[in-house]
Design an enzyme around this catalytic site. Structure first.
Site, PDB file in Angstrom:
ATOM      1  N   SER A  66     -50.943  31.084  -0.456  1.00 20.50           N
ATOM      2  CA  SER A  66     -50.550  30.243   0.684  1.00 20.50           C
ATOM      3  C   SER A  66     -51.089  28.826   0.652  1.00 20.50           C
ATOM      4  O   SER A  66     -50.650  28.004   1.457  1.00 20.50           O
ATOM      5  CB  SER A  66     -50.989  30.896   1.991  1.00 20.50           C
ATOM      6  OG  SER A  66     -50.028  31.815   2.389  1.00 20.50           O
ATOM      7  N   LYS A  69     -48.522  26.214   0.500  1.00 19.06           N
ATOM      8  CA  LYS A  69     -47.753  25.786   1.684  1.00 19.06           C
ATOM      9  C   LYS A  69     -48.063  24.343   2.074  1.00 19.06           C
ATOM     10  O   LYS A  69     -47.275  23.690   2.746  1.00 19.06           O
ATOM     11  CB  LYS A  69     -48.023  26.756   2.840  1.00 19.06           C
ATOM     12  CG  LYS A  69     -47.505  28.167   2.530  1.00 19.06           C
ATOM     13  CD  LYS A  69     -47.951  29.221   3.529  1.00 19.06           C
ATOM     14  CE  LYS A  69     -47.472  30.608   3.073  1.00 19.06           C
ATOM     15  NZ  LYS A  69     -47.969  31.703   3.920  1.00 19.06           N
ATOM     16  N   TYR A 193     -39.763  31.089  -2.872  1.00 22.69           N
ATOM     17  CA  TYR A 193     -41.054  31.185  -2.156  1.00 22.69           C
ATOM     18  C   TYR A 193     -42.085  31.999  -2.958  1.00 22.69           C
ATOM     19  O   TYR A 193     -43.244  31.601  -3.086  1.00 22.69           O
ATOM     20  CB  TYR A 193     -40.799  31.800  -0.775  1.00 22.69           C
ATOM     21  CG  TYR A 193     -42.058  32.187  -0.025  1.00 22.69           C
ATOM     22  CD1 TYR A 193     -42.823  31.230   0.638  1.00 22.69           C
ATOM     23  CD2 TYR A 193     -42.475  33.513   0.028  1.00 22.69           C
ATOM     24  CE1 TYR A 193     -43.980  31.588   1.324  1.00 22.69           C
ATOM     25  CE2 TYR A 193     -43.620  33.882   0.711  1.00 22.69           C
ATOM     26  CZ  TYR A 193     -44.372  32.918   1.355  1.00 22.69           C
ATOM     27  OH  TYR A 193     -45.523  33.281   2.024  1.00 22.69           O
ATOM     28  N   TYR A 241     -54.507  31.009   9.819  1.00 20.15           N
ATOM     29  CA  TYR A 241     -53.731  32.004  10.579  1.00 20.15           C
ATOM     30  C   TYR A 241     -54.348  32.231  11.956  1.00 20.15           C
ATOM     31  O   TYR A 241     -54.785  31.292  12.597  1.00 20.15           O
ATOM     32  CB  TYR A 241     -53.628  33.321   9.793  1.00 20.15           C
ATOM     33  CG  TYR A 241     -53.180  33.140   8.373  1.00 20.15           C
ATOM     34  CD1 TYR A 241     -51.972  32.507   8.098  1.00 20.15           C
ATOM     35  CD2 TYR A 241     -53.951  33.566   7.306  1.00 20.15           C
ATOM     36  CE1 TYR A 241     -51.543  32.341   6.793  1.00 20.15           C
ATOM     37  CE2 TYR A 241     -53.532  33.406   5.998  1.00 20.15           C
ATOM     38  CZ  TYR A 241     -52.325  32.783   5.750  1.00 20.15           C
ATOM     39  OH  TYR A 241     -51.917  32.614   4.469  1.00 20.15           O
ATOM     40  N   VAL A 259     -54.067  34.272   0.270  1.00 22.88           N
ATOM     41  CA  VAL A 259     -54.537  35.650   0.062  1.00 22.88           C
ATOM     42  C   VAL A 259     -55.044  35.913  -1.362  1.00 22.88           C
ATOM     43  O   VAL A 259     -55.560  36.989  -1.644  1.00 22.88           O
ATOM     44  CB  VAL A 259     -53.483  36.723   0.451  1.00 22.88           C
ATOM     45  CG1 VAL A 259     -53.204  36.724   1.931  1.00 22.88           C
ATOM     46  CG2 VAL A 259     -52.221  36.581  -0.370  1.00 22.88           C
TER      47      VAL A 259
HETATM   48  N1  GLU Z   1     -47.381  35.254  -0.977  1.00 24.00           N
HETATM   49  C1  GLU Z   1     -48.170  35.666   0.152  1.00 24.00           C
HETATM   50  C2  GLU Z   1     -47.283  36.308   1.182  1.00 24.00           C
HETATM   51  O1  GLU Z   1     -46.255  35.778   1.441  1.00 24.00           O
HETATM   52  C3  GLU Z   1     -48.869  34.502   0.733  1.00 24.00           C
HETATM   53  C4  GLU Z   1     -49.712  34.850   1.916  1.00 24.00           C
HETATM   54  C5  GLU Z   1     -51.025  34.158   1.938  1.00 24.00           C
HETATM   55  O2  GLU Z   1     -51.515  33.669   0.942  1.00 24.00           O
HETATM   56  O3  GLU Z   1     -51.612  34.118   3.010  1.00 24.00           O
HETATM   57  O4  GLU Z   1     -47.571  37.322   1.739  1.00 24.00           O
END
Ligand code: GLU
Length: 311
Positions: A66, A69, A193, A241, A259
């Site tokens: 993430s 992002k 994605y 988050y 993650v």
């Molecule tokens: N590829 C992971 C997902 O979409 C990213 C989530 C993350 O890193 O928090 O679940």
């Protein structure tokens, strides 16, 4: 920032991380990530004068997930400006990062670009007028420029792994599509994605990537100062988050987690900091990465809320 103190504090952080017993839980819903050694730890800091300080496994590649992002949001804001916000909100989330409930309650408008639904919409926006391969090349080019490093790559095995088991993301994509907030086939957007999340980087490369948000990238502004400010504000309010409030309280530095166990933290004008420890807390944020940033922030008075004398 006093370099001798910085080196000493980094060594203290590294030692404490090596001794830590509770290392959190490695993400296991993506099989490729479940295999990562939870004993790994790295931290790296870039300063405005071009110097960089690292400890631990700072040259070992990991999946940034993430943290990617940040880069897609930077590109999308450059392309759409404020129109981007018609499709995604700017508020912290209440539920877990891949919550369908949260999306349903908000009628298909994700709360922010850093939870999964918001990031999926962001990627979808980058696909307008482009093939997935072109969009992925654009993202990779941005990241390589940010890090001043052409060797950064996407790991296809991680992307394939998530494609098979990322059922929550499929649910989010279909729900977004039902709400007319996904403009391409779920397969197309999610395929893109998953690859963007599968960018692999070392902690040192990631710290260099953050320089454009800290205002001292060597080739100047990759994005406008206004967009830097927008992204940094969202990192502080939404970068962890539903654990973002706690992170702001403990660390107080605009940051984005993934993650894979990585966190990128930026202090405008002062530092770009990357940390990696694969074990996660209950919110999906790196457990020891957060502890390390808290230690650094306290030791050097780095919280943006600090008067510098709060120890
Ligand atoms: N590829 C992971 C997902 O979409 C990213 C989530 C993350 O890193 O928090 O679940």
């Amino acid at each position: 920032m006093d370099k001798a103190t910085l080196t000493r504090v980094l060594d203290d952080i590294h030692r404490a991380a090596m001794l830590a017993e509770d290392r959190g839980k490695v993400a296991d819903y993506i099989p490729e990530l479940a295999r990562i050694d939870p004993g790994k730890f790295a931290m790296s800091i870039c300063l405005p004068d071009g110097s960089q300080y690292s400890v631990g496994d700072a040259q070992v590649e990991f999946s940034i997930q993430s943290v990617s992002k940040l880069f897609t949001l930077a590109i999308a804001l450059g392309r759409y400006g404020d129109r981007f916000w018609d499709r995604v909100g700017r508020e912290p989330s209440t539920f877990v990062f891949n919550s369908v409930q949260e999306l349903e309650a908000r009628q298909g408008i994700p709360p922010n670009p850093f939870v999964n639904a918001g990031a999926i919409v962001t990627t979808d926006s980058l696909l307008v007028g482009a093939q997935p391969k072109e969009t992925l090349a654009e993202i990779l080019q941005f990241v390589r420029l940010a890090a001043s490093d052409e060797s950064i790559f996407m790991d296809p095995s991680v992307a394939q792994s998530e494609k098979r088991t990322g059922h929550r993301n499929w649910s989010l994509a279909y729900f977004l599509r039902a709400c007319s907030n996904l403009h391409h086939d779920c397969e197309l957007t999610l395929g893109t994605y998953f690859h963007q999340c599968a960018i692999a980087m070392t902690c040192e490369q990631l710290a260099r990537c953050g320089r454009f948000l800290a205002g001292f990238h060597p080739t100047g502004g990759l994005i406008s100062p206004a967009h830097v400010r927008s992204i940094n504000a969202l990192m502080m309010t939404c970068g962890h988050y539903d654990g973002s409030g706690e992170f702001a309280y403990r660390v107080g530095i605009p940051s984005k987690s993934g993650v894979g166990g990585g966190i990128l933290a930026v202090l405008p004008g002062k530092a770009s900091i990357a940390v990696w420890s694969p074990g996660l807390d209950a919110h999906g944020n790196s457990l020891l990465g957060t502890v390390a940033l808290e230690h650094l922030s306290n030791a050097l008075g780095l919280s943006v809320f600090s008067l510098g004398s709060d120890r």
